[in-house]
Design a protein around this motif. Sequence first.
Motif, short mmCIF file in Angstrom:
data_model
loop_
_atom_site.label_atom_id
_atom_site.label_comp_id
_atom_site.label_asym_id
_atom_site.label_seq_id
_atom_site.Cartn_x
_atom_site.Cartn_y
_atom_site.Cartn_z
N TRP A 189 0.85 -1.19 0.00
CA TRP A 189 0.00 0.00 0.00
C TRP A 189 0.89 1.24 0.00
CZ3 TRP A 189 -5.47 0.10 0.29
CH2 TRP A 189 -6.06 -1.17 0.29
N THR A 190 0.60 2.13 -0.92
CA THR A 190 1.36 3.38 -1.02
C THR A 190 0.39 4.55 -1.22
OG1 THR A 190 1.61 3.35 -3.43
CG2 THR A 190 3.24 2.13 -2.12
N ASN A 191 0.91 5.75 -1.09
CA ASN A 191 0.12 6.95 -1.33
C ASN A 191 0.28 7.47 -2.76
OD1 ASN A 191 -0.98 7.13 1.27
ND2 ASN A 191 0.85 8.16 2.05
N GLU A 192 1.00 6.73 -3.60
CA GLU A 192 1.27 7.20 -4.94
C GLU A 192 0.06 7.04 -5.85
OE1 GLU A 192 4.62 5.07 -6.31
OE2 GLU A 192 6.03 5.94 -4.86
N ASP A 216 -10.02 11.72 -5.90
CA ASP A 216 -8.71 11.24 -6.33
C ASP A 216 -8.73 10.67 -7.75
OD1 ASP A 216 -7.62 11.86 -3.84
OD2 ASP A 216 -8.18 9.92 -3.00
N MET A 217 -9.92 10.48 -8.32
CA MET A 217 -10.01 9.96 -9.68
C MET A 217 -9.72 11.08 -10.68
SD MET A 217 -13.22 8.17 -11.71
CE MET A 217 -13.34 6.83 -10.51
N VAL A 252 -12.43 -2.63 -16.03
CA VAL A 252 -12.57 -1.28 -15.48
C VAL A 252 -11.18 -0.71 -15.26
CG1 VAL A 252 -13.39 0.14 -13.56
CG2 VAL A 252 -14.77 -1.78 -14.36
N SER A 253 -10.94 0.52 -15.70
CA SER A 253 -9.65 1.16 -15.47
C SER A 253 -9.85 2.67 -15.32
CB SER A 253 -8.69 0.87 -16.64
OG SER A 253 -9.22 1.35 -17.85
N PHE A 254 -8.97 3.28 -14.55
CA PHE A 254 -8.99 4.73 -14.36
C PHE A 254 -7.69 5.15 -13.67
CE2 PHE A 254 -11.16 2.77 -10.78
CZ PHE A 254 -10.58 3.37 -9.66
N ASP A 255 -7.38 6.43 -13.76
CA ASP A 255 -6.18 7.00 -13.13
C ASP A 255 -6.55 7.66 -11.82
OD1 ASP A 255 -4.45 6.28 -15.21
OD2 ASP A 255 -5.07 8.03 -16.38
N THR A 256 -5.63 7.60 -10.86
CA THR A 256 -5.82 8.28 -9.58
C THR A 256 -4.62 9.18 -9.30
OG1 THR A 256 -4.74 6.56 -8.24
CG2 THR A 256 -7.09 6.29 -8.70
N THR A 257 -4.86 10.20 -8.55
CA THR A 257 -3.77 11.10 -8.17
C THR A 257 -2.99 10.58 -6.98
OG1 THR A 257 -5.29 12.37 -6.78
CG2 THR A 257 -5.00 13.12 -9.06
N ARG A 258 -3.58 9.62 -6.23
CA ARG A 258 -2.91 9.01 -5.08
C ARG A 258 -3.69 7.75 -4.71
NH1 ARG A 258 -4.84 11.66 0.54
NH2 ARG A 258 -7.05 11.94 0.02
N LEU A 259 -3.14 6.99 -3.77
CA LEU A 259 -3.81 5.81 -3.20
C LEU A 259 -4.25 4.80 -4.28
CD1 LEU A 259 -6.04 7.55 -0.50
CD2 LEU A 259 -3.81 6.48 -0.17
N THR A 260 -3.40 4.57 -5.25
CA THR A 260 -3.76 3.65 -6.32
C THR A 260 -4.03 2.24 -5.81
OG1 THR A 260 -2.46 4.91 -7.90
CG2 THR A 260 -3.02 2.67 -8.53
N SER A 261 -3.21 1.75 -4.90
CA SER A 261 -3.40 0.39 -4.38
C SER A 261 -4.73 0.26 -3.64
CB SER A 261 -2.23 0.00 -3.47
OG SER A 261 -2.08 0.94 -2.42
N PHE A 262 -5.13 1.32 -2.94
CA PHE A 262 -6.42 1.31 -2.24
C PHE A 262 -7.57 1.22 -3.24
CE2 PHE A 262 -10.05 3.97 -0.96
CZ PHE A 262 -10.52 3.21 0.11
#
Length: 339
Positions: free
Chosen positions: A22-25, A119-120, A146-156
């Motif tokens: 888990w990361t905040n990236e 974050d999406m 399903v796919s999308f980009d996030t600015t952070r919390l990608t693993s979450f």
Amino acid sequence: GPFRRHCGNDNDNDNERIPQPWTNEGGRVFVRVERTFPHISTPTEALEGWMEHHWNRGGGLPIGVVIQPTDTTQKDNVAIRSTRMLYPLFMEEELYSSKLADVTSVSYTVTSAGPTLGDMVPQSHEGDVLFESTGTGKGIHMTWDVSFDTTRLTSFYQAVTEFTIGVAATTVTDALALPRLLTLRGTIPSPTTKLLSPQSVRAEWLAFIWGKGGGLPLPPAVPTGEFLDLSVCLAGVKESVFRFPPFMTETIISTSTLGGDSDSQGDAQGAGAAEDSVDLVFKIEDPGWLSFPFAVHTHLSKVQFSKPKVTSTSTSTSTSTSTPPHRVHSIADQKADQN
């Protein structure tokens, strides 16, 4: 992009991935879920099931769905089919498909993530659902990406999306499966040497089970709707009851008599009734998460009371319930034989 054909395997496995720390990236979320509908014969039928049980009804997730009025418009080679709002997320999604008459896939995108999913990355969401015949020729295979980009919390967001899409896919699968059928039978002994009639036992069932909850540790049900005819039950029983919890409304939709004389208006107690068998059919009006833990898609229950084949002073009862996995359908059939 929309309408990509996916080369999935024959197993109904969700996307296999090595667990990441888990990361905040931020980054790209991608989820693939595959299911097979063995009792569905055409991709169109499978697509209609997906539309009904997921797009229109939330796919078994604890969300509210409001389908918004949409003018069917054409752009390029696709047609906008539907727009929906999800509550309490306040997320808006738009679904579109090919203009071809024989549609075997749909795509959708998040047009507004709402205040809770900031974050999406806007306009990065892609959802593609493809339905095609299996290699064996039996059933329809669904591949849902399903796919999308996030600015952070990608693993979450990866974990949450895997869970929600997995639940929705399983809900659709179960909604399109054959219902389960559970049958319970029992005997109700007569307190005297006098033979009980099917009608009298049905009247008592309605008074105790339907009207008073059958002894379950729940608050009294709230009767609603019209009063039932006195030929069917004791005085004061209504056709619908609201039970809380689990916050659901049950409604009697029919009663019938088989053999013997018809139900008598003046013999609700059934002392002299000549019916060989009587029954009643009821359903849950508002199944779903609001009626948790009875989170079913469709419910139907039949209770039947019958005379014994051999004369006796007791009553036999049986109950059967039909439900596919994941508690999506529920059909119950209860029978009572009079002995």
